[in-house]
Design a protein around this motif. Structure first.
Motif: not given
Length: 168
Positions: A84-87, A124, A132, A136-138, A140
């Protein structure tokens, strides 16, 4: 005092030579990133992920978002993972060596990891969209942390294989 090895969440998947040149093939829903000499294999994966996309997101109440899929052909392992980070989805394209494996590897990864992509996108939306903005992407990871069990996430992807493959 001896130095202990450190481990972190982020790691390199695959064993791609440093000389590898990368290419990309795109569709409305996926970007497949692959070594330049594997154009045919990239098309097979793109076809399978596009074909399975409606079934992979069924029941999740989401529309899929464009996610990169990275192909790693330079290892003898057989695996795939959604990060998920980066997705992205990272796929080791070498099929399993077991003669008892019933499903085509390309279809297996598109069905199983495609469902994990849908699960990731689920985290998301709604309240997780607000998270988010903060994490951020964390964010998730926060959603997955609230899920009753990571085993259920994996079980859902395996159930997806069973429901939507000829060998399930």
């Amino acid at each position: 005092m001896a130095a202990a090895p450190l481990r972190a969440q982020y790691y390199q998947l695959g064993a791609d030579p440093s000389s590898t040149r990368w290419n990309r093939i795109r569709s409305d829903n996926f970007d497949v990133i692959y070594p330049v000499e594997l154009d045919s294999l990239a098309r097979v994966y793109l076809y399978n992920f596009e074909r399975m996309r409606p079934l992979n997101i069924a029941g999740l109440g989401i529309e899929s978002v464009k996610v990169p899929i990275v192909l790693h052909p330079y290892t003898m392992e057989s695996n795939g993972t959604v990060v998920w980070a980066p997705k992205r989805a990272e796929l080791i394209t070498t099929p399993p060596s077991s003669a008892l494996y019933a499903l085509d590897w390309e279809q297996q990864l598109a069905t199983h990891e495609g469902r994990h992509l849908g699960q990731m996108v689920h985290y998301t939306k709604g309240i997780y969209k607000l998270l988010g903005y903060l994490a951020g992407e964390q964010s998730i990871a926060i959603g997955v942390g609230f899920y009753p069990s990571r085993t259920l996430l994996e079980g859902d992807a395996v159930q997806n294989e069973t429901d939507f493959s000829n060998t399930g």
